[in-house]
Design a protein around this motif. Structure first.
Motif, short mmCIF file in Angstrom:
data_model
loop_
_atom_site.label_atom_id
_atom_site.label_comp_id
_atom_site.label_asym_id
_atom_site.label_seq_id
_atom_site.Cartn_x
_atom_site.Cartn_y
_atom_site.Cartn_z
N THR A 1 1.80 4.57 -5.79
CA THR A 1 1.28 5.91 -5.51
C THR A 1 -0.22 6.03 -5.70
N MET A 2 -0.86 5.06 -6.33
CA MET A 2 -2.32 5.13 -6.49
C MET A 2 -3.05 4.81 -5.19
N TYR A 3 -2.32 4.28 -4.21
CA TYR A 3 -2.94 4.00 -2.91
C TYR A 3 -2.62 5.15 -1.97
N LYS A 4 -3.67 5.72 -1.38
CA LYS A 4 -3.56 6.95 -0.61
C LYS A 4 -3.76 6.68 0.88
N ARG A 5 -2.91 7.27 1.69
CA ARG A 5 -3.05 7.13 3.14
C ARG A 5 -3.78 8.32 3.75
N ARG A 6 -3.96 9.38 2.99
CA ARG A 6 -4.76 10.52 3.44
C ARG A 6 -6.09 10.51 2.69
N ALA B 1 0.81 -1.21 0.00
CA ALA B 1 0.00 0.00 0.00
C ALA B 1 0.85 1.26 0.00
N THR B 2 2.06 1.20 0.54
CA THR B 2 2.93 2.37 0.58
C THR B 2 3.88 2.42 -0.60
N PHE B 3 3.94 1.36 -1.41
CA PHE B 3 4.84 1.33 -2.56
C PHE B 3 4.22 2.00 -3.78
#
Length: 275
Positions: free
Chosen positions: A85-90, A81-83
């Protein structure tokens, strides 16, 4: 582990809000996605898109749900999920607006567009407007250089943009005006687009055109001039490869094939042949 994430403008975003929207229906869909693959963990990428479609981002609860369904650790899911960029943590707004600032788009105006939108929306990179409508981000190459400068809204292309047209685009999105991609479907919300990426089509895959004139120019020229690729079976020598290309093709494109370059002549260097 840190309790909060902080944006570039020091706006604190809780790591977990404690009000997860992941329900048993979502878990059932995750299991259905995993069953589509010979190895269940191959479904992790679409599952993370599914999490974003219901949560608006990849949340800790979403990570744990994926891990439980696939028999992975939370660390393994977080690594994926952190690798990408299409997955957002915000949290992402209703519309994710991406501006390509890679080399060609940048020099064609992408940098100017991005700066104009930051000022107009009063946000920085990877930040969301106060009304929750627009999340702005600068993107790496969108593989649409023949339409530079390029923007994307929820992963749909917008071609040949200018600071003025970009500003009008985000204003239309914020006002609820229907917006259509020049080469795709009518723009839906980011969460709806994420559900499509998760593997649940919305039935609009064929809405709008696909390849445009610029992308198909090479194919058109090849058909007009009867160009064909060298026959590579069994290995083609350099001489044999040259024999499959017409002298006109070897000379390169005519100035008339390159709009805006009509004054540039195509030259050949005969001195190299003598060497």
């Amino acid at each position: 582990m840190a309790e909060n994430h902080t944006t570039a403008t020091d706006k604190t975003v809780p790591y977990s809000t404690g009000d997860s929207k992941i329900t048993e229906t979502t878990i059932a869909e995750m299991r259905e996605l995993a069953a589509r693959y010979p190895v269940g963990r191959s479904a992790l990428l679409p599952m993370l898109h599914l999490v974003q479609s219901v949560e608006g981002r990849v949340t800790p609860e979403g990570i744990e749900a994926c891990a439980d369904v696939l028999g992975l650790t939370g660390a393994e899911v977080s690594a994926v999920a952190t690798f990408y960029t299409m997955y957002k943590r915000r949290p992402v707004g209703d519309y994710h607006v991406g501006v390509c600032t890679n080399t060609l788009c940048a020099v064609m105006g992408g940098d100017l567009i991005f700066e104009r939108l930051k000022q107009h929306l009063e946000v920085g990179n990877d930040e969301t407007t106060e009304d929750g409508k627009i999340t702005l981000e600068h993107l790496e190459c969108n593989a649409a250089c023949d339409y530079a400068p390029v923007m994307m809204v929820n992963w749909e292309f917008f071609d040949d943009m200018t600071p003025e047209s970009a500003t009008q685009l985000v204003d239309d999105l914020r006002e609820g005006t229907e917006v259509k991609s020049p080469r795709g479907a009518t723009i839906c919300t980011w969460r709806e687009a994420e559900r499509v990426l998760a593997g649940y089509p919305d039935g609009r895959a064929d809405e709008g055109p696909t390849g445009g004139k610029a992308s198909l120019a090479g194919l058109r020229l090849a058909r007009e001039r009867n160009w064909s690729a060298p026959n590579g079976s069994g290995g083609t020598s350099g001489a044999a490869a040259e024999s499959t290309v017409s002298p006109e093709a070897a000379a390169g494109p005519r100035p008339s094939d390159q709009p805006g370059k009509e004054s540039q002549a195509v030259h050949t260097d005969d001195s190299r042949k003598e060497g």
